[in-house]
Design an enzyme around this catalytic site. Structure first.
Site, PDB file in Angstrom:
ATOM      1  N   HIS A 268     -38.691 -15.916  12.915  1.00  0.00           N
ATOM      2  CA  HIS A 268     -38.569 -16.362  11.520  1.00  0.00           C
ATOM      3  C   HIS A 268     -39.885 -16.143  10.762  1.00  0.00           C
ATOM      4  O   HIS A 268     -39.919 -15.498   9.709  1.00  0.00           O
ATOM      5  CB  HIS A 268     -38.191 -17.852  11.494  1.00  0.00           C
ATOM      6  N   GLU A 269     -40.970 -16.671  11.306  1.00  0.00           N
ATOM      7  CA  GLU A 269     -42.272 -16.532  10.629  1.00  0.00           C
ATOM      8  C   GLU A 269     -42.673 -15.058  10.565  1.00  0.00           C
ATOM      9  O   GLU A 269     -43.276 -14.617   9.583  1.00  0.00           O
ATOM     10  CB  GLU A 269     -43.343 -17.366  11.344  1.00  0.00           C
ATOM     11  N   HIS A 272     -41.242 -13.543   7.466  1.00  0.00           N
ATOM     12  CA  HIS A 272     -42.073 -13.794   6.279  1.00  0.00           C
ATOM     13  C   HIS A 272     -43.246 -12.816   6.258  1.00  0.00           C
ATOM     14  O   HIS A 272     -43.598 -12.250   5.229  1.00  0.00           O
ATOM     15  CB  HIS A 272     -42.650 -15.214   6.326  1.00  0.00           C
ATOM     16  N   GLU A 298     -37.220 -16.709   2.091  1.00  0.00           N
ATOM     17  CA  GLU A 298     -36.379 -17.231   3.163  1.00  0.00           C
ATOM     18  C   GLU A 298     -35.251 -16.263   3.493  1.00  0.00           C
ATOM     19  O   GLU A 298     -34.796 -16.188   4.633  1.00  0.00           O
ATOM     20  CB  GLU A 298     -35.818 -18.603   2.797  1.00  0.00           C
TER      21      GLU A 298
HETATM   22 ZN   LIG Z   1     -39.469 -19.948   6.363  1.00  0.00          ZN
END
Ligand SMILES: [Zn+2]
Length: 502
Positions: A268-269, A272, A298
């Site tokens: 997830h990170e 980003h 997101e």
């Molecule tokens: Zn996030």
């Protein structure tokens, strides 16, 4: 461009370079604060952050800066496209903060820093009553902030939403969340009635942290995260920080007996970070590089985490390395078992540990609470009771203590309005998933490990104008359609009907 305009633009760029230097310094101290500063040292370090952030605020809001921006806003038609975007953004920020003195700004910063410290302490013992005072102070600060704004929207919460996701207000979100809530409830009911059993005994097996670290680096590299311009650390609540153009850092939290937690945090990170590492060069040159909204961000992080990271093709891709590295701990786990295990649907207490399906309901709860508290329908002091009531009603679970209840997320140590962006992210990426799937062999690329081809498409289509357009316009240009929860619900139904056999 006339001579005077050119002079003002040069002057503005000079100031923005100084502001960028402050931002750089604050980002490094902040990273230190959240990753390795000792508990007792955090108060002083928080003061240092406040001090520099306040200096930056003073430069950004100086009379000289206001005059320069004012002049350029008046001559905006002489500027090129990216400078226009920059000037509109700066002018809007100025209008928001025109009536805020440096002293007031410092007062707010201290409130937020204190809130973070109090939240950490309260969470450690799982007691919301220790955080109540700071929670009230944060909400009061948000109200003061909005009250001082020129051109504020009539509704407090709409202002906070607008700060996070420009143009997406509660009128749109009420409809969106209603559609989402109904769709998710229906899907969860179908899954509950399925008699398919997913193997899960291995999920709590002890997996040494050094092995998890190695696997984290493997998936980050595989996904296209550039370690020459990045770094990974540990923290309480994982985040990614764009410290500078060539310094984008990710963080994670390792649990020895929950290896999937770190794995999906990192993916997830990493999502980003991949967006941050692939923003157009000109966006940095024109100082608009940090303009992507939370929802757009997101959409990308959750695209990598869920659409890619939890797909059959991705599990098949990482399975050989998984098998090699965790041979001692997890050698009896088959590829299909791993795929099903990363997609178990089960109502739970912790948002960040939630599956793709029930996740949306965690956001619905936070959205409804933020809206009600902002409107004064629920007092901050009564928030815990409401939290527990909503969790019972929507997810059928009750926290044993506040650490796994209302204190679980760091977000409420700052202004409301961020949470909806997680659900919007899912809706956005399900919409552009349709397009990427029609333009390239998306699943095939993942299966082959050709994430570069996926990242290329993302760079050309999703990232290219994310700094430059509002979410509404960006989505329309990217997908040809306005916001809907339908694509996301369709995506979930397709995927989970195959897993659970209905
Ligand atoms: Zn996030």
């Amino acid at each position: 461009m006339n001579e005077q305009t050119k002079k003002n633009l040069d002057e503005l760029y000079k100031e923005l370079r100084i502001i960028r230097t402050y931002d750089h310094a604050v980002a490094i101290i902040d990273f230190d604060f959240e990753t390795c500063a000792p508990v007792e040292g955090r108060g002083d370090e928080g003061d240092v952050i406040s001090y520099f952030a306040n200096k930056k605020f003073a430069i950004s809001n100086s009379g000289k800066m206001k005059r320069t921006i004012g002049y350029l806003y008046g001559h905006i038609e002489e500027l090129d496209e990216l400078d226009r975007i920059l000037i509109r953004k700066l002018n809007e920020n100025l209008e928001k903060t025109a009536a805020v003195t440096a002293k007031t700004q410092l007062k707010w910063l201290k409130i937020y820093n204190q809130a973070y410290i109090d939240w950490l302490k309260a969470k450690e013992v799982g007691d919301f009553s220790l955080y109540k005072k700071s929670f009230c102070a944060v909400i009061k600060a948000s109200k003061e902030k909005v009250a001082l704004r020129k051109n504020a929207l009539p509704d407090l919460y709409d202002n906070l939403l607008n700060d996070c996701e420009k143009g997406v207000l509660s009128a749109t979100l009420d409809k969106f969340f209603d559609e989402l809530k109904v769709g998710l409830m229906e899907l969860i009911a179908k899954i509950k009635s399925s008699d398919h059993v997913i193997r899960r005994d291995f999920l709590s097996r002890k997996v040494p942290i050094y092995k998890q670290q190695e696997f984290s680096e493997y998936v980050l590299k595989l996904n296209g995260y550039d370690f020459k311009r990045g770094h990974i650390s540990t923290t309480e609540h994982p985040f990614t920080n764009e410290i500078a153009k060539n310094d984008v850092r990710v963080t994670t939290h390792y649990f020895e007996n929950m290896f999937l937690s770190n794995l999906y945090s990192v993916i997830h990170e990493g999502g980003h970070a991949i967006l941050m590492q692939n923003e157009p060069e000109e966006d940095f040159e024109h100082f608009i590089n940090d303009s992507v909204t939370n929802g757009m961000h997101e959409s990308v992080s959750r695209f990598y985490e869920n659409v890619i990271g939890r797909s059959k093709e991705y599990i098949s891709l990482i399975y050989p390395e998984f098998h090699r590295l965790f041979n001692e701990e997890l050698s009896d786990v088959t590829e299909r078992e791993l795929y099903e295990a990363v997609n178990i649907v089960e109502p739970s207490l912790i948002r960040t540990e939630a599956d793709e399906v029930t996740y949306g309901l965690h956001i619905v709860i936070r959205y409804e609470m933020e809206k009600a508290i902002s409107a004064g329908k629920i007092s901050p002091a009564a928030a815990k009771k409401e939290w527990n009531r909503l969790y019972r009603e929507y997810l059928g679970v009750t926290p044993k203590n506040d650490a796994e209840g209302i204190l679980q997320d760091v977000h409420w140590t700052n202004d409301f309005g961020y949470f909806p962006s997680y659900a919007l992210g899912n809706a956005y990426n399900a919409m552009y998933l349709k397009r990427i799937s029609s333009e390239m062999d998306f699943k095939g690329a993942i299966a082959r490990g050709d994430l570069a081809a996926v990242n290329d498409w993302m760079k050309k289509n999703v990232f290219a104008e994310a700094n430059r357009l509002t979410p509404e316009k960006w989505l329309l240009k990217l997908t040809g359609r306005p916001l809907t929860a339908k694509d996301f619900l369709e995506y979930l139904n397709d995927k989970y009907s195959e897993i659970y056999g209905f």
